[in-house]
Design a protein around this motif. Structure first.
Motif, PDB file in Angstrom:
ATOM      1  N   GLN A  72     106.976  -8.098  76.244  1.00 50.03           N
ATOM      2  CA  GLN A  72     108.199  -8.412  76.967  1.00 50.03           C
ATOM      3  C   GLN A  72     108.053  -8.168  78.477  1.00 50.03           C
ATOM      4  O   GLN A  72     109.022  -8.315  79.229  1.00 50.03           O
ATOM      5  N   ILE A  73     106.832  -7.800  78.900  1.00 45.92           N
ATOM      6  CA  ILE A  73     106.568  -7.586  80.328  1.00 45.92           C
ATOM      7  C   ILE A  73     105.337  -8.415  80.726  1.00 45.92           C
ATOM      8  O   ILE A  73     104.281  -7.882  81.084  1.00 45.92           O
ATOM      9  N   PRO A  74     105.432  -9.753  80.646  1.00 42.33           N
ATOM     10  CA  PRO A  74     104.266 -10.588  80.960  1.00 42.33           C
ATOM     11  C   PRO A  74     103.770 -10.425  82.397  1.00 42.33           C
ATOM     12  O   PRO A  74     102.580 -10.653  82.671  1.00 42.33           O
ATOM     13  N   ASN A  75     104.633 -10.002  83.303  1.00 41.48           N
ATOM     14  CA  ASN A  75     104.205  -9.823  84.697  1.00 41.48           C
ATOM     15  C   ASN A  75     103.268  -8.633  84.881  1.00 41.48           C
ATOM     16  O   ASN A  75     102.720  -8.440  85.966  1.00 41.48           O
ATOM     17  N   LYS A  76     103.052  -7.859  83.831  1.00 40.19           N
ATOM     18  CA  LYS A  76     102.095  -6.746  83.914  1.00 40.19           C
ATOM     19  C   LYS A  76     100.710  -7.260  84.288  1.00 40.19           C
ATOM     20  O   LYS A  76      99.914  -6.552  84.910  1.00 40.19           O
ATOM     21  N   SER A  77     100.411  -8.513  83.925  1.00 37.11           N
ATOM     22  CA  SER A  77      99.098  -9.086  84.223  1.00 37.11           C
ATOM     23  C   SER A  77      98.839  -9.208  85.719  1.00 37.11           C
ATOM     24  O   SER A  77      97.690  -9.344  86.151  1.00 37.11           O
ATOM     25  N   GLN A  78      99.903  -9.142  86.530  1.00 38.87           N
ATOM     26  CA  GLN A  78      99.755  -9.277  87.979  1.00 38.87           C
ATOM     27  C   GLN A  78      99.497  -7.937  88.682  1.00 38.87           C
ATOM     28  O   GLN A  78      99.229  -7.898  89.881  1.00 38.87           O
ATOM     29  N   ILE A  79      99.585  -6.830  87.944  1.00 38.82           N
ATOM     30  CA  ILE A  79      99.430  -5.511  88.559  1.00 38.82           C
ATOM     31  C   ILE A  79      97.972  -5.255  88.911  1.00 38.82           C
ATOM     32  O   ILE A  79      97.064  -5.537  88.135  1.00 38.82           O
ATOM     33  N   ASP A  80      97.758  -4.707  90.082  1.00 37.37           N
ATOM     34  CA  ASP A  80      96.417  -4.311  90.527  1.00 37.37           C
ATOM     35  C   ASP A  80      95.899  -3.215  89.602  1.00 37.37           C
ATOM     36  O   ASP A  80      96.579  -2.210  89.372  1.00 37.37           O
ATOM     37  N   GLU A  81      94.685  -3.409  89.076  1.00 35.49           N
ATOM     38  CA  GLU A  81      94.110  -2.484  88.100  1.00 35.49           C
ATOM     39  C   GLU A  81      94.045  -1.041  88.594  1.00 35.49           C
ATOM     40  O   GLU A  81      94.119  -0.100  87.802  1.00 35.49           O
ATOM     41  N   LYS A  82      93.910  -0.855  89.900  1.00 40.92           N
ATOM     42  CA  LYS A  82      93.761   0.519  90.411  1.00 40.92           C
ATOM     43  C   LYS A  82      95.023   1.349  90.228  1.00 40.92           C
ATOM     44  O   LYS A  82      94.985   2.589  90.341  1.00 40.92           O
ATOM     45  N   PHE A  83      96.155   0.695  89.931  1.00 42.73           N
ATOM     46  CA  PHE A  83      97.390   1.431  89.700  1.00 42.73           C
ATOM     47  C   PHE A  83      97.673   1.649  88.211  1.00 42.73           C
ATOM     48  O   PHE A  83      98.675   2.269  87.857  1.00 42.73           O
ATOM     49  N   LEU A  84      96.793   1.156  87.362  1.00 46.01           N
ATOM     50  CA  LEU A  84      96.950   1.299  85.920  1.00 46.01           C
ATOM     51  C   LEU A  84      96.028   2.401  85.394  1.00 46.01           C
ATOM     52  O   LEU A  84      95.127   2.863  86.083  1.00 46.01           O
ATOM     53  N   LYS A  85      96.287   2.827  84.151  1.00 44.24           N
ATOM     54  CA  LYS A  85      95.452   3.826  83.465  1.00 44.24           C
ATOM     55  C   LYS A  85      95.287   5.104  84.282  1.00 44.24           C
ATOM     56  O   LYS A  85      94.200   5.659  84.385  1.00 44.24           O
ATOM     57  N   GLN A  86      96.395   5.554  84.873  1.00 42.17           N
ATOM     58  CA  GLN A  86      96.383   6.805  85.615  1.00 42.17           C
ATOM     59  C   GLN A  86      96.405   7.992  84.654  1.00 42.17           C
ATOM     60  O   GLN A  86      96.785   7.870  83.490  1.00 42.17           O
ATOM     61  N   SER A  87      96.008   9.145  85.134  1.00 43.02           N
ATOM     62  CA  SER A  87      95.884  10.322  84.273  1.00 43.02           C
ATOM     63  C   SER A  87      97.198  10.716  83.612  1.00 43.02           C
ATOM     64  O   SER A  87      97.211  11.266  82.516  1.00 43.02           O
ATOM     65  N   TYR A  88      98.331  10.420  84.260  1.00 40.46           N
ATOM     66  CA  TYR A  88      99.628  10.808  83.699  1.00 40.46           C
ATOM     67  C   TYR A  88     100.060   9.902  82.548  1.00 40.46           C
ATOM     68  O   TYR A  88     100.946  10.254  81.771  1.00 40.46           O
ATOM     69  N   ASP A  89      99.444   8.721  82.428  1.00 46.82           N
ATOM     70  CA  ASP A  89      99.747   7.786  81.330  1.00 46.82           C
ATOM     71  C   ASP A  89      98.556   6.854  81.171  1.00 46.82           C
ATOM     72  O   ASP A  89      98.619   5.674  81.520  1.00 46.82           O
ATOM     73  N   PRO A  90      97.444   7.365  80.645  1.00 47.92           N
ATOM     74  CA  PRO A  90      96.171   6.632  80.660  1.00 47.92           C
ATOM     75  C   PRO A  90      96.169   5.295  79.928  1.00 47.92           C
ATOM     76  O   PRO A  90      95.355   4.425  80.236  1.00 47.92           O
ATOM     77  N   GLU A  91      97.073   5.100  78.999  1.00 47.06           N
ATOM     78  CA  GLU A  91      97.131   3.829  78.264  1.00 47.06           C
ATOM     79  C   GLU A  91      98.314   2.978  78.716  1.00 47.06           C
ATOM     80  O   GLU A  91      98.555   1.917  78.150  1.00 47.06           O
ATOM     81  N   ASN A  92      99.036   3.444  79.734  1.00 39.17           N
ATOM     82  CA  ASN A  92     100.280   2.779  80.150  1.00 39.17           C
ATOM     83  C   ASN A  92     101.175   2.498  78.947  1.00 39.17           C
ATOM     84  O   ASN A  92     101.776   1.438  78.817  1.00 39.17           O
ATOM     85  N   LYS A  93     101.238   3.494  78.101  1.00 41.46           N
ATOM     86  CA  LYS A  93     102.074   3.390  76.908  1.00 41.46           C
ATOM     87  C   LYS A  93     103.554   3.453  77.275  1.00 41.46           C
ATOM     88  O   LYS A  93     104.388   2.779  76.655  1.00 41.46           O
ATOM     89  N   PHE A  94     103.856   4.250  78.300  1.00 44.55           N
ATOM     90  CA  PHE A  94     105.254   4.494  78.636  1.00 44.55           C
ATOM     91  C   PHE A  94     105.669   3.971  80.011  1.00 44.55           C
ATOM     92  O   PHE A  94     106.860   3.962  80.315  1.00 44.55           O
ATOM     93  N   SER A  95     104.725   3.584  80.842  1.00 42.21           N
ATOM     94  CA  SER A  95     105.079   3.297  82.233  1.00 42.21           C
ATOM     95  C   SER A  95     104.275   2.151  82.824  1.00 42.21           C
ATOM     96  O   SER A  95     103.145   1.889  82.415  1.00 42.21           O
ATOM     97  N   VAL A  96     104.888   1.507  83.806  1.00 47.39           N
ATOM     98  CA  VAL A  96     104.175   0.574  84.683  1.00 47.39           C
ATOM     99  C   VAL A  96     104.557   0.947  86.118  1.00 47.39           C
ATOM    100  O   VAL A  96     105.671   1.406  86.375  1.00 47.39           O
ATOM    101  N   PRO A  97     103.637   0.800  87.076  1.00 48.68           N
ATOM    102  CA  PRO A  97     103.934   1.211  88.452  1.00 48.68           C
ATOM    103  C   PRO A  97     104.963   0.307  89.109  1.00 48.68           C
ATOM    104  O   PRO A  97     104.968  -0.901  88.893  1.00 48.68           O
ATOM    105  N   TYR A  98     105.825   0.910  89.904  1.00 43.81           N
ATOM    106  CA  TYR A  98     106.834   0.172  90.666  1.00 43.81           C
ATOM    107  C   TYR A  98     106.428   0.071  92.139  1.00 43.81           C
ATOM    108  O   TYR A  98     106.437  -1.004  92.736  1.00 43.81           O
ATOM    109  N   THR A  99     106.059   1.209  92.728  1.00 46.09           N
ATOM    110  CA  THR A  99     105.642   1.237  94.122  1.00 46.09           C
ATOM    111  C   THR A  99     104.954   2.563  94.405  1.00 46.09           C
ATOM    112  O   THR A  99     104.943   3.456  93.554  1.00 46.09           O
ATOM    113  N   TRP A 100     104.376   2.704  95.597  1.00 45.10           N
ATOM    114  CA  TRP A 100     103.788   3.987  95.982  1.00 45.10           C
ATOM    115  C   TRP A 100     104.232   4.344  97.405  1.00 45.10           C
ATOM    116  O   TRP A 100     104.532   3.477  98.215  1.00 45.10           O
TER     117      TRP A 100
END
Length: 348
Positions: free
Chosen positions: A107-135
Motif C-alpha cells: 500500500q506504499i508503492p512510492n517506497k521504491s523512490q526512497i534513497d537506499e541510504k535512508f533505509l535499513k537503519q539500525s533502529y528499524d533494519p527491515e523497515n518493518k514499522f517505518s519509512v523516512p519522511y525527512t532529515w
C-alpha cells in the motif's frame, strides 16, 4: 409443483431484497479521516489540502515538541493517533514497546523512490514499522541584527555572558543534553555517568542566563524574542526565509542529525487511510514541497537534482561536513540518567 413455485418466488424476493439492501448500504456516506501527530511546521497547508482533495480523506493534525512528548501521549493511552513522525531512536523505543503496526508495503508503492541510504537503519533494519519522511540537524540560529558577534561553537551559546537573557534552548532532554555533551567533547549517546554529570553541570550553570526553553523556535526568532536559539535546521531555515538576518550554524564541536519517520501506531482505526497518507507523503510532489517550504532534507532518490539552484547550494540544508554529527540512539535503561539530569535542570 405449486409449492416449488411459491418457494422459488419467495427465494427470488429475498435475493432481490438483499441486493437492494446491499446497494443502499454501499451508497451510505462513509466517514474518512486520518489522525496525524507531527512536529510543528512539518507539513505545509498546501500538501494537507492536496491530499484531502485527491483522497477525500480529512487530516486531523496534532503537534508535539519532542519525541518524549509524543511517547507520553502514547503511554497515556488516549492518543487516537493513526500516523506519527518520530525520530530514529524513538522508532526503536516504540517498536520495543509494541506500539507500532507493521506497514503493508503493497500500500506504499512510492517506497521504491526512497534513497537506499535512508533505509535499513539500525533502529528499524527491515523497515518493518517505518519509512523516512525527512532529515534535519540541530545547531544554533542567530539573528545577526540583534547579536553582531560571531557564534561558532556551543560554548559561544552556553557559556557566553554577552547573551545573558537573550537565548533559548530546546525543551528537549536528549537534544539539550547533547549540546552540553558536545561542548565537553563527549558523545551525545554516552552512558558514562561522569560525562552526563558534567553536561548537567553545564546546563545548571547556564540556566540562569537562558531566557526560555522552547522547541517552537520559528516564532521566537521571527518576533525577536531572542537573539539566538538552539534549534533544528528546518525551523532555522523557515525563520530565515522571513528574516534575512537569521543564520544557522552547525557548531564546531558538532551536533545531532535525525531522520524523522512515518509510522502507524498500534490500534489505529484508520489503517487504510494511514497508508494512503504515508504513500502520498512519499510522492515526488509532496517531497518537493516539503524541501522548499519546511526545509526538511529530502529522502527520495531524485529530489536534490530537481531542486532550485539556491536550495541545492544552501549549506544549512545540505552541510558540507557531517563528520561531527551524531544520531541519537535508544539507550534503554540508561535513558533514566538523562531523565534524572533533566528533571534536576528544569526544577532547580
Amino acid at each position: 409443483m405449486s409449492r416449488i413455485l411459491i418457494l422459488s418466488c419467495v427465494l427470488i424476493s429475498f435475493l432481490l431484497g438483499a441486493c437492494t439492501k446491499k446497494e443502499e448500504t454501499s451508497s451510505a456516506p462513509v466517514s474518512k479521516e486520518v489522525n496525524l501527530s507531527i512536529w510543528g511546521n512539518y507539513l505545509s497547508s498546501e500538501m494537507k489540502e492536496a491530499f484531502e482533495k485527491e483522497s477525500g480523506i480529512k487530516i486531523n493534525i496534532s503537534n508535539y515538541s519532542s519525541n518524549e512528548e509524543l511517547l507520553a501521549k502514547i503511554q497515556a493511552g488516549a492518543s487516537g493517533i493513526d500516523v506519527a513522525v518520530p525520530s530514529d531512536y524513538m522508532v526503536e523505543v516504540l517498536a520495543k514497546m509494541d506500539q507500532l503496526e507493521p506497514l503493508n508495503m503493497d500500500q506504499i508503492p512510492n517506497k521504491s523512490q526512497i534513497d537506499e541510504k535512508f533505509l535499513k537503519q539500525s533502529y528499524d533494519p527491515e523497515n518493518k514499522f517505518s519509512v523516512p519522511y525527512t532529515w534535519t540537524t540541530a545547531g544554533i540560529a542567530v539573528n545577526k541584527e540583534l547579536y553582531k558577534e560571531e557564534i561558532k561553537s556551543w560554548k559561544d551559546l552556553l557559556a557566553n555572558p554577552k547573551l545573558k537573557g537573550k537565548f533559548a534552548l530546546l525543551d528537549d532532554v536528549r537534544e539539550t543534553m547533547a549540546a552540553a555533551l558536545k561542548m565537553n567533547g563527549h558523545s551525545v549517546n554516552t552512558t558514562n555517568e561522569e560525562e552526563i554529570k558534567k553536561a548537567k553541570a553545564v546546563l545548571l550553570k547556564t540556566k540562569k542566563d537562558v531566557k526560555m526553553f522552547s522547541s517552537d523556535t520559528i516564532d521566537i526568532l521571527n518576533n525577536k524574542e531572542v537573539a539566538a536559539a538552539q534549534t533544528y535546521s528546518s525551523d532555522a531555515l523557515q525563520a530565515a526565509a522571513k528574516n534575512k538576518n537569521i543564520a544557522y550554524i552547525l557548531p564546531t564541536e558538532g551536533g545531532t542529525v535525525a531522520i524523522d519517520n512515518l509510522v502507524i501506531l498500534k490500534g489505529s482505526k484508520n489503517k487504510e487511510a494511514a497508508h494512503k497518507l504515508i504513500n502520498f507523503l512519499m510522492s515526488e510532489k509532496a517531497e518537493q514541497n516539503k524541501v522548499s517550504t519546511i526545509y526538511g532534507g529530502p529522502v527520495l532518490k531524485n529530489t536534490k537534482a530537481t531542486l532550485a539552484e539556491d536550495l541545492k547550494a544552501n549549506k544549512a540544508l545540505f552541510p558540507e561536513d557531517t563528520s561531527k554529527l551524531e544520531s541519537l540512539k535508544d539507550l534503554g535503561d540508561k535513558t533514566k540518567l538523562y531523565e534524572d539530569a533533566w528533571t534536576e535542570i528544569k526544577t532547580n
